[in-house]
Design a protein around this motif. Sequence first.
Motif, PDB file in Angstrom:
ATOM      1  N   ASP A 198      -3.841  11.375   2.285  1.00 53.71           N
ATOM      2  CA  ASP A 198      -2.468  11.833   1.411  1.00 53.71           C
ATOM      3  C   ASP A 198      -1.679   9.953   1.537  1.00 53.71           C
ATOM      4  OD1 ASP A 198      -3.576  13.453   0.588  1.00 53.71           O
ATOM      5  OD2 ASP A 198      -2.552  14.710   2.707  1.00 53.71           O
ATOM      6  N   CYS A 199      -1.138  10.029   0.874  1.00 52.22           N
ATOM      7  CA  CYS A 199       0.305   8.810   1.503  1.00 52.22           C
ATOM      8  C   CYS A 199       0.970   8.717   2.017  1.00 52.22           C
ATOM      9  CB  CYS A 199       0.802   8.888   0.205  1.00 52.22           C
ATOM     10  SG  CYS A 199      -0.451   8.327  -1.719  1.00 52.22           S
ATOM     11  N   THR A 200       1.111   8.132   3.276  1.00 51.43           N
ATOM     12  CA  THR A 200       2.207   8.202   4.430  1.00 51.43           C
ATOM     13  C   THR A 200       3.275   8.436   3.628  1.00 51.43           C
ATOM     14  OG1 THR A 200       2.196   5.655   4.568  1.00 51.43           O
ATOM     15  CG2 THR A 200       0.457   7.468   5.690  1.00 51.43           C
ATOM     16  N   PRO A 201       4.728   8.741   4.417  1.00 52.00           N
ATOM     17  CA  PRO A 201       5.753   8.739   4.446  1.00 52.00           C
ATOM     18  C   PRO A 201       6.635   8.245   4.297  1.00 52.00           C
ATOM     19  CG  PRO A 201       5.437  10.341   6.010  1.00 52.00           C
ATOM     20  CD  PRO A 201       4.270   9.981   5.908  1.00 52.00           C
ATOM     21  N   GLY A 202       7.690   7.263   3.224  1.00 52.57           N
ATOM     22  CA  GLY A 202       7.968   5.959   2.435  1.00 52.57           C
ATOM     23  C   GLY A 202       7.066   5.194   1.381  1.00 52.57           C
ATOM     24  N   ASN A 203       6.179   6.530   1.223  1.00 47.74           N
ATOM     25  CA  ASN A 203       4.924   5.803  -0.633  1.00 47.74           C
ATOM     26  C   ASN A 203       4.919   6.682  -0.950  1.00 47.74           C
ATOM     27  OD1 ASN A 203       4.164   3.296   0.904  1.00 47.74           O
ATOM     28  ND2 ASN A 203       4.121   4.317   2.464  1.00 47.74           N
ATOM     29  N   TYR A 204       5.073   6.770  -2.422  1.00 49.90           N
ATOM     30  CA  TYR A 204       4.455   8.138  -3.380  1.00 49.90           C
ATOM     31  C   TYR A 204       2.860   8.119  -4.237  1.00 49.90           C
ATOM     32  CZ  TYR A 204       5.233   4.551  -7.529  1.00 49.90           C
ATOM     33  OH  TYR A 204       5.695   3.671  -7.847  1.00 49.90           O
ATOM     34  N   MET A 205       2.178   8.362  -4.897  1.00 46.48           N
ATOM     35  CA  MET A 205       1.270   8.461  -5.522  1.00 46.48           C
ATOM     36  C   MET A 205       1.674   8.233  -6.759  1.00 46.48           C
ATOM     37  SD  MET A 205      -1.958   8.747  -4.774  1.00 46.48           S
ATOM     38  CE  MET A 205      -2.219   9.576  -3.603  1.00 46.48           C
ATOM     39  N   ASP A 206       0.864   6.890  -7.003  1.00 49.93           N
ATOM     40  CA  ASP A 206       1.027   6.572  -8.590  1.00 49.93           C
ATOM     41  C   ASP A 206      -0.110   7.127  -9.058  1.00 49.93           C
ATOM     42  OD1 ASP A 206       0.415   5.310 -10.898  1.00 49.93           O
ATOM     43  OD2 ASP A 206       1.497   3.464 -10.503  1.00 49.93           O
ATOM     44  N   SER A 207       0.200   8.035 -10.125  1.00 47.21           N
ATOM     45  CA  SER A 207      -0.511   8.976 -10.973  1.00 47.21           C
ATOM     46  C   SER A 207      -1.388   8.102 -11.832  1.00 47.21           C
ATOM     47  CB  SER A 207       0.362   9.847 -11.821  1.00 47.21           C
ATOM     48  OG  SER A 207       1.127  10.034 -12.462  1.00 47.21           O
ATOM     49  N   GLU A 208      -1.080   6.966 -12.897  1.00 45.83           N
ATOM     50  CA  GLU A 208      -2.449   6.173 -13.653  1.00 45.83           C
ATOM     51  C   GLU A 208      -3.160   5.610 -12.289  1.00 45.83           C
ATOM     52  OE1 GLU A 208      -0.258   3.912 -15.982  1.00 45.83           O
ATOM     53  OE2 GLU A 208       1.297   5.638 -16.434  1.00 45.83           O
ATOM     54  N   THR A 209      -2.662   5.619 -11.061  1.00 48.66           N
ATOM     55  CA  THR A 209      -3.459   4.212 -10.749  1.00 48.66           C
ATOM     56  C   THR A 209      -4.615   5.272  -9.655  1.00 48.66           C
ATOM     57  OG1 THR A 209      -2.062   3.156  -9.353  1.00 48.66           O
ATOM     58  CG2 THR A 209      -2.651   2.122 -11.295  1.00 48.66           C
ATOM     59  N   GLU A 210      -3.927   6.281  -8.535  1.00 47.31           N
ATOM     60  CA  GLU A 210      -3.924   6.736  -8.085  1.00 47.31           C
ATOM     61  C   GLU A 210      -4.026   6.432  -6.515  1.00 47.31           C
ATOM     62  OE1 GLU A 210      -7.572   9.549  -7.976  1.00 47.31           O
ATOM     63  OE2 GLU A 210      -7.296  10.165  -9.460  1.00 47.31           O
ATOM     64  N   GLN A 211      -3.225   5.365  -6.400  1.00 47.59           N
ATOM     65  CA  GLN A 211      -2.657   4.657  -5.454  1.00 47.59           C
ATOM     66  C   GLN A 211      -1.355   4.991  -4.685  1.00 47.59           C
ATOM     67  OE1 GLN A 211      -2.693   0.092  -6.256  1.00 47.59           O
ATOM     68  NE2 GLN A 211      -4.594   0.517  -7.798  1.00 47.59           N
ATOM     69  N   CYS A 212      -1.474   5.114  -3.535  1.00 45.50           N
ATOM     70  CA  CYS A 212      -0.279   4.914  -2.465  1.00 45.50           C
ATOM     71  C   CYS A 212       0.579   3.720  -2.450  1.00 45.50           C
ATOM     72  CB  CYS A 212      -0.707   5.042  -1.080  1.00 45.50           C
ATOM     73  SG  CYS A 212      -0.905   6.235  -0.909  1.00 45.50           S
ATOM     74  N   LYS A 213       1.452   4.015  -3.639  1.00 49.49           N
ATOM     75  CA  LYS A 213       2.492   2.801  -3.441  1.00 49.49           C
ATOM     76  C   LYS A 213       4.322   3.068  -2.871  1.00 49.49           C
ATOM     77  CE  LYS A 213       1.198   1.053  -7.748  1.00 49.49           C
ATOM     78  NZ  LYS A 213       1.668   0.744  -9.683  1.00 49.49           N
ATOM     79  N   GLU A 214       4.641   1.860  -2.350  1.00 50.06           N
ATOM     80  CA  GLU A 214       5.915   1.973  -1.127  1.00 50.06           C
ATOM     81  C   GLU A 214       7.423   2.483  -2.643  1.00 50.06           C
ATOM     82  OE1 GLU A 214       8.719  -0.805   0.767  1.00 50.06           O
ATOM     83  OE2 GLU A 214       6.889  -1.921   0.754  1.00 50.06           O
ATOM     84  N   CYS A 215       7.904   3.387  -2.457  1.00 50.83           N
ATOM     85  CA  CYS A 215       8.956   3.608  -2.612  1.00 50.83           C
ATOM     86  C   CYS A 215       9.811   2.628  -2.811  1.00 50.83           C
ATOM     87  CB  CYS A 215      10.111   4.688  -1.831  1.00 50.83           C
ATOM     88  SG  CYS A 215       9.079   6.481  -1.950  1.00 50.83           S
TER      89      CYS A 215
END
Length: 285
Positions: free
Chosen positions: A249-266
Amino acid sequence: MTKLMFRVMVLLFMQQSLCDLKNIAREGKAEQIDSFQVGPTKFLASRAIDGISNGLDAPAWDFSRTATAGKAAWWLLTLPRIIVIREIKVYNRVKPEYAHKIEGVTVWVGVGMTGGDYEEAVKVGTIRYVAGTNIYILADLEEEGSSVQIQGGSEVLQLAEVKVYREIDVCPVGYSLEVGDIKGWGTAELGSMLVIGLREECANRCDALPLCLSFEHSNTAKLCNLNEIAMPIKSQNYEDYAFCRKTTDCTPGNYMDSETEQCKECPPGTFNAEMGRKAECSECE
């Protein structure tokens, strides 16, 4: 222990070992020094990798057979790439009057072998005929090669089936095995063509980098490529590289981009306090 109990134990062991192995012989090309022929029936080398291992005679004629006898006879399997061979099974004809001819047959593993040439190859075993046995197993191998060659004994060379096994690709805990490949050799900033023998060690490198979302690892080349994208772009794997996608899972302060399935910074002014795969961040209060 009764004979029946012993046979059951052997079968269970074989079934368990094969759960981790894959027969790749049928992906290759078989040839032999020459082919024996009776009427219209020609005993081609390909009959030994057709997936039928019963070794029956007429009318199926389920085996390959050379016209040449002795050490000069050979059967060669060329695989599409170099792999780590873990096990080889040689199936014999079942009729007793013919089955003994497998005595003294030698099995070799090499890279880019040609028929009858064993100079750069490794001998992995010599078969000794056992009455009533039609499967001969060379197990616990760890030989790198793209060729398996079988050399005749003292008789003509006849093979009901040859199976060559490699390990099934698996990914470490926290990663999912995907079919495919990406362009190039990973993301240079993360690490590409790293010399790493164990797949778990490659995963540890990826775990230590938040931007690493997948990796590719080859047991043969012992190379590791780290990727900043999660999913493969191409539909087929490259050689024996396994594509492992990070499923943590993505760590706090990040979210999961549904298109790329990558964790990105808020984005600035937003935050996500949860560990997981939440697809958006909340505005800061």
